[in-house]
Design an enzyme around this catalytic site. Structure first.
Site, mmCIF file in Angstrom:
data_model
loop_
_atom_site.group_PDB
_atom_site.id
_atom_site.type_symbol
_atom_site.label_atom_id
_atom_site.label_comp_id
_atom_site.label_asym_id
_atom_site.label_seq_id
_atom_site.Cartn_x
_atom_site.Cartn_y
_atom_site.Cartn_z
ATOM 1 C CD GLU A 228 -2.898 -0.894 -0.040
ATOM 2 O OE1 GLU A 228 -3.015 0.214 -0.611
ATOM 3 O OE2 GLU A 228 -3.439 -1.925 -0.471
ATOM 4 C CB CYS A 262 -1.802 7.021 2.168
ATOM 5 S SG CYS A 262 -2.952 6.043 3.125
#
Ligand code: NAD
Length: 454
Positions: A228, A262
């Site tokens: 990720e 993020c």
């Protein structure tokens, strides 16, 4: 033995922890012990694993206040968010404790013999490499499903979140077989490499640059991997959006925790020529910057000096390209910076195309909703797309065209539900989704068994 220090970003003289760096030999020995422990753990069965993970959840809940203070101190997360993160960590442990009982395969009609079935089995020892920005939630949303599926875990935390990782080990490990959950302290190049060389399955969260290297290492060893990575999330503001409410949502999504998520909003794309800037600037300027232990503060410090230099370089490049500062651009105080809103940058300016991990957004204009979604999609990343408006047909049409793993309609781009699959598209992610029941699939392999009759 050399040591690594993790310091508090709001007060860099405060050494939160000074921990011994593991040697490559120690990492190997940690994996060997974890392999032994994994056999014991698998033999416990689903009920035994559920019991242990529930006990770990209870232990974390009992020490939630301590955990919250540590998150605030070590990574500078505002206390209200830190509290929420620890509560989420407890819920994640409980969710995956219960998930130990979920079906693990199918029975299929045999073409010959008497039975045909498939079952999910653990990989063995899983290696986790984690960032600093969610120092409780990310380790747990990886470790809990890995353990629930029957694996052992060795985790290398970021150098900026060592104390939180060691705290989790102290709280959780006593409820598990010895050596089943271990933290390996060290840098990326040393301990990170040793971990990727030994693990039977690798899960990474962090920057796209490092994630891509790890994916290639795992592929060369032929072990399962998921990564990720970064995001450059757009929030589209349609002409019929409620500007006041939308401005408040996007200001929080972009700037809380100094934009160090993020899933933070990095680009605001306004459709038409309505004045969204005025309420947006007002909402951004109303955010309190300062000591993250103060409950009224939503914007704490940047994590470290390297991050501050990246942030300042981004502002310099905006200035050099004629970017207009709608707010922000004050000198930094230590690692504290004021949130920045920029306009007038081309969509292909580096700031509009690359992630800057800080409180900064660029505002762009689109003539039509179709132009806006194309602009939102025209970057290498694809983690979250936010869309704000009222016309349901329009919202659903744009949502269907978003090239991202998550779409948030009239909601903040940041914030995820741990029981739903999570991950992005393009350069934001690699491999299977995390969280929810999807994580149990990643942390196990399928074996198909045929039973014949003599
Ligand atoms: P980072 O990539 O610098 O570090 C992440 C981890 O990788 C750390 O533990 C680091 O020590 C380790 N590492 C570094 N080099 C390595 C190597 N060569 N081999 C093995 N391990 C190595 O990221 P960071 O600064 O800690 O976190 C910020 C980044 O994380 C941002 O890009 C952000 O978007 C991303 N992030 C993504 C998600 C997501 O779910 N997509 C969530 C949080 C953060």
């Amino acid at each position: 033995m050399s040591t690594i220090e993790s310091r508090s970003p709001q007060n860099p003289d405060d050494i939160v922890v000074s921990a011994g760096r593991m040697s490559a030999g120690e990492v190997e020995a940690t994996f060997a012990r974890a392999r032994e422990a994994q056999r014991q753990w698998w033999a416990l069965g689903a009920a035994g694993r559920a019991l242990a993970l529930n006990a770990a959840a209870d232990a974390l809940e009992q020490r939630a206040a301590e955990a919250t203070d540590l998150v605030v101190r070590e990574v500078g997360k505002p206390v209200s968010e830190a509290k929420g993160e620890v509560a989420r960590g407890v819920a994640i442990l409980r969710y995956y404790a219960q998930a130990s009982f979920a079906p693990k395969g199918d029975v299929l009609p045999p073409s010959a013999g008497v039975m045909l079935w498939n079952e999910r089995r653990p990989h063995g020892v899983v290696g986790l490499i984690t960032p600093w920005n969610f120092p409780v939630a990310i380790p747990l949303w990886k470790a809990a499903p890995a353990l629930s599926a029957g694996n052992a875990v060795v985790m290398k935390p970021s150098q900026d979140a060592i104390a939180c990782a060691l705290f989790l080990q102290e709280v959780i490990a006593p409820h598990l077989p010895a050596g089943l959950f271990r933290v390996a302290v060290g840098g990326g190049a040393d301990v990170g490499n040793a971990l990727t060389a030994n693990a039977d399955c690798i899960s990474f969260t962090g920057s796209t640059k490092v994630g891509r290297q790890i994916v290639m290492t795992a592929a060369a060893r032929n072990v399962p991997v998921q990564a990720e990575m970064g995001g450059l999330n757009a929030a589209i503001v349609l002409e019929d959006a409620d500007y006041e409410k939308t401005a408040a949502i996007i200001a929080g999504a972009a700037m809380w925790f100094a934009g160090q998520k993020c899933t933070a909003t990095s680009r605001v794309i306004v459709v038409g020529d309505g004045d969204f800037e005025t309420p947006f600037i007002k909402a951004v300027e109303s955010l309190k910057v300062g000591d993250p232990a103060d409950a009224a503060v939503t914007v704490g410090p940047l994590i470290n000096r390297a991050s501050l230099l990246d942030f300042q370089a981004a502002l310099d490049s905006a200035r050099a390209s004629g970017g207009r500062f709608l707010t922000g651009d004050d000198p930094a105080q230590g690692l504290f910076v004021k949130p920045v809103v920029l306009a007038g940058l081309a969509v292909d300016h580096p700031l509009s195309c690359n992630e800057v991990f800080g409180p900064i957004v660029t505002v762009h204009r689109a003539a039509t909703p179709q132009d806006a979604i194309e602009m939102a999609n025209a970057v290498e990343y694809g983690l979250v797309t936010g869309i704000h408006g009222r016309d349901m047909n329009q919202l659903m049409s744009l949502a269907a065209q978003a090239h991202s793993g998550l779409v948030k309609i009239n909601a903040s781009t940041s914030g995820v539900d741990f029981y739903a699959p999570f991950g992005g598209e393009k350069m934001s992610s690699y491999g299977m989704r995390e969280q929810g029941l999807a994580a149990l699939e990643f942390y196990s392999r399928t074996t198909t068994v045929t039973l014949a009759q003599h």
